[in-house]
Write an enzyme that holds these catalytic residues in place. Sequence first.
Site, mmCIF file in Angstrom:
data_model
loop_
_atom_site.group_PDB
_atom_site.id
_atom_site.type_symbol
_atom_site.label_atom_id
_atom_site.label_comp_id
_atom_site.label_asym_id
_atom_site.label_seq_id
_atom_site.Cartn_x
_atom_site.Cartn_y
_atom_site.Cartn_z
ATOM 1 N N GLY A 38 0.823 -1.201 0.000
ATOM 2 C CA GLY A 38 0.000 0.000 0.000
ATOM 3 C C GLY A 38 0.855 1.248 0.000
ATOM 4 O O GLY A 38 2.047 1.209 -0.310
ATOM 5 N N ASN A 39 0.255 2.373 0.346
ATOM 6 C CA ASN A 39 0.993 3.629 0.446
ATOM 7 C C ASN A 39 0.373 4.488 1.539
ATOM 8 O O ASN A 39 -0.584 4.066 2.209
ATOM 9 C CB ASN A 39 1.025 4.353 -0.908
ATOM 10 C CG ASN A 39 -0.357 4.608 -1.464
ATOM 11 O OD1 ASN A 39 -1.173 5.299 -0.860
ATOM 12 N ND2 ASN A 39 -0.634 4.047 -2.640
ATOM 13 N N HIS A 40 0.893 5.704 1.711
ATOM 14 C CA HIS A 40 0.494 6.539 2.837
ATOM 15 C C HIS A 40 -0.704 7.451 2.556
ATOM 16 O O HIS A 40 -1.035 8.298 3.379
ATOM 17 C CB HIS A 40 1.668 7.422 3.273
ATOM 18 C CG HIS A 40 2.829 6.652 3.836
ATOM 19 N ND1 HIS A 40 2.736 5.896 4.992
ATOM 20 C CD2 HIS A 40 4.114 6.505 3.390
ATOM 21 C CE1 HIS A 40 3.899 5.339 5.243
ATOM 22 N NE2 HIS A 40 4.753 5.679 4.290
#
Length: 229
Positions: A38-40
């Site tokens: 995923g990412n932020h």
Amino acid sequence: MYSSSTSALPTPASLKNKKILLTAGPTYEPIDPVRFIGNHSTGKMGYALAEAFARAGGQVILVSGPTTQKAEHPAIQVIPVTTADQMYAQVKQHADDADILVFAAAVADYKPKEVSTVKVKKKEETLTLELVKNVDIAKTIGQTKKPGQFTVGFALETDNEVENARAKLQTKNLDLIVLNSLQDVGAGFKHDTNKITIIQKDKITIFDLKPKTQVAADIVNFISERIHV
């Protein structure tokens, strides 16, 4: 050509009867039943845009990756998804009916080639994952958009920001692209503020650091002015 700009809140009904398709948030690409890539992204910018479009009179379909954000305006229909493939399927389904398409989601560029059906156990000192490219949603939709549709992309960059954003503007066949730089303090993920640069084929417009609600208003006004020309 460079210019600076300031905007007020969107004019009520400036986008009346316009259909907006908007993506927001991250995508999660599963490795196994408990882990993912995923990412932020928090989805704050995308949800602020959805509210701004709705306040301007638009009917908004918001295809949202996993987030704690909530849509408040009754003119916003949220379609929750998890992966890039799911997001693309929903965007493809609704794209033809949209007047304005805004690709604000932080879609994962890659996904695991194979997803384990059981939890991957910690056995070796290293673990190798083979990744394959996800569909580029903005590029795929942008290259097949219908006459009259207005498409907007987002670019989060760390270096060669303007050059990279301009390249995306062309390859994805966008009308404009909203550039964020992680070099700017207070911009990007996990902030309630943002600092954007809007890039068109022949013009660059720089905005000051502002709360994301005001940034969303700037973007909606900018789009509204151009589709009413």
